[in-house]
Design an enzyme around this catalytic site. Sequence first.
Site, PDB file in Angstrom:
ATOM      1  N   GLU A  23       0.833  -1.208   0.000  1.00 30.78           N
ATOM      2  CA  GLU A  23       0.000   0.000   0.000  1.00 30.78           C
ATOM      3  C   GLU A  23       0.867   1.257   0.000  1.00 30.78           C
ATOM      4  OE1 GLU A  23      -1.496   1.571   3.711  1.00 30.78           O
ATOM      5  OE2 GLU A  23      -1.138  -0.380   4.649  1.00 30.78           O
ATOM      6  N   LYS A  84      -6.109  10.334   0.488  1.00 33.23           N
ATOM      7  CA  LYS A  84      -6.210   8.972   1.007  1.00 33.23           C
ATOM      8  C   LYS A  84      -7.394   8.312   0.314  1.00 33.23           C
ATOM      9  CE  LYS A  84      -6.377   6.450   5.410  1.00 33.23           C
ATOM     10  NZ  LYS A  84      -6.437   6.612   6.877  1.00 33.23           N
ATOM     11  N   VAL A 104      -5.652  -0.129   2.652  1.00 36.01           N
ATOM     12  CA  VAL A 104      -5.677  -1.598   2.597  1.00 36.01           C
ATOM     13  C   VAL A 104      -6.779  -2.061   1.656  1.00 36.01           C
ATOM     14  CG1 VAL A 104      -6.148  -3.687   3.932  1.00 36.01           C
ATOM     15  CG2 VAL A 104      -4.655  -1.923   4.878  1.00 36.01           C
ATOM     16  N   ASP A 136     -19.156   2.941  12.694  1.00 39.15           N
ATOM     17  CA  ASP A 136     -17.832   3.199  12.131  1.00 39.15           C
ATOM     18  C   ASP A 136     -17.074   1.885  11.986  1.00 39.15           C
ATOM     19  OD1 ASP A 136     -15.476   4.251  11.273  1.00 39.15           O
ATOM     20  OD2 ASP A 136     -15.198   5.645  12.939  1.00 39.15           O
ATOM     21  N   ASP A 140     -12.014  -1.984   4.833  1.00 42.86           N
ATOM     22  CA  ASP A 140     -11.122  -3.140   4.652  1.00 42.86           C
ATOM     23  C   ASP A 140     -11.899  -4.445   4.774  1.00 42.86           C
ATOM     24  OD1 ASP A 140      -9.214  -1.154   4.650  1.00 42.86           O
ATOM     25  OD2 ASP A 140      -8.201  -1.820   6.477  1.00 42.86           O
ATOM     26  N   LYS A 157      -5.093  -2.736  15.059  1.00 40.00           N
ATOM     27  CA  LYS A 157      -4.624  -1.895  16.159  1.00 40.00           C
ATOM     28  C   LYS A 157      -5.542  -2.046  17.361  1.00 40.00           C
ATOM     29  CE  LYS A 157      -2.386   1.523  13.197  1.00 40.00           C
ATOM     30  NZ  LYS A 157      -2.713   0.931  11.891  1.00 40.00           N
TER      31      LYS A 157
END
EC number: 4.2.1.70
Length: 303
Positions: A23, A84, A104, A136, A140, A157
Amino acid sequence: MGIRLSEEVAEALDAGRPVVALESTIISHGLPRPDNLRIAREIEARVRANGATPATIGMVGGELLVGLDDSALTRLATSDNVLKLSVRDLAAAAAAGADGATTVASTSAVAAAVGIGVFATGGLGGVHRDANQTFDESADLTTLARTPIVVVCAGVKSILDVGATLERLETLGIGILGYRTKRFPGFFISDSGFDLDWSVQSPAEVAAVMRAQDGQGLHEAGIVVANPLPADEQLDPALHDRVLTQGLAMLAREGITGKGVTPALLAHFHSATEGQSLAVNVRIILHNAELAAQIAASAAAIE
């Protein structure tokens, strides 16, 4: 505009040689300057050192490029006007002639579209905390539900809702293989606290799973290879937990929600750990690039 492959990537794919997608968001938005360009080159070098051709994906002047040359890599690493781009943004950005870094989700979609079967990244996006109220959730997840690609990552994460993310991956039919582990990694830390059903011990075993899925022909979902950092390379778990608690309190105190959550928490981690989290982030992507190249090489050998 369509998708343009570099000569090197096109030749490797035509010859059946291993290729690993990379990426560009981590270069443009995930790492600080000027280290981002140096690290981007190191990531590609790590892929090459392990027997595969790197294919960093990004958009330059509205054109999707698979296999950025050094000029394009430098442009995305140094420009202030790099967007982005998730999957939904690709067409609009192309029509606008924009420069953009692929996430991603969009990297996976573009890579699979041109026949690349393995992708190395740092961490997978997932379900955010309080998603039952905000809805939210990273694109991905839904992209991987319909994209046949292996994504090598260090889990998600820990600032996300890890348990909910694993539930969504199951619901969407996305397989997860723990690489030499039966525990799902938490990006900065090697163990998020959640068990996994399946574990593999070698790149060849991952390649065998890829081949079995292709042979069955039952669905086109991706496969997540969860590759934890060795315990002695992770962020100290006690430090991690303390900084995460402080960061969540900061979000509540300052009323940060939605798209602002992840960058705010990552910035807090960088500051509160005095740069240790960034060093861990770099180790993660290099570690994953190495494994992804080995998986791609094993898959090419089977073919």
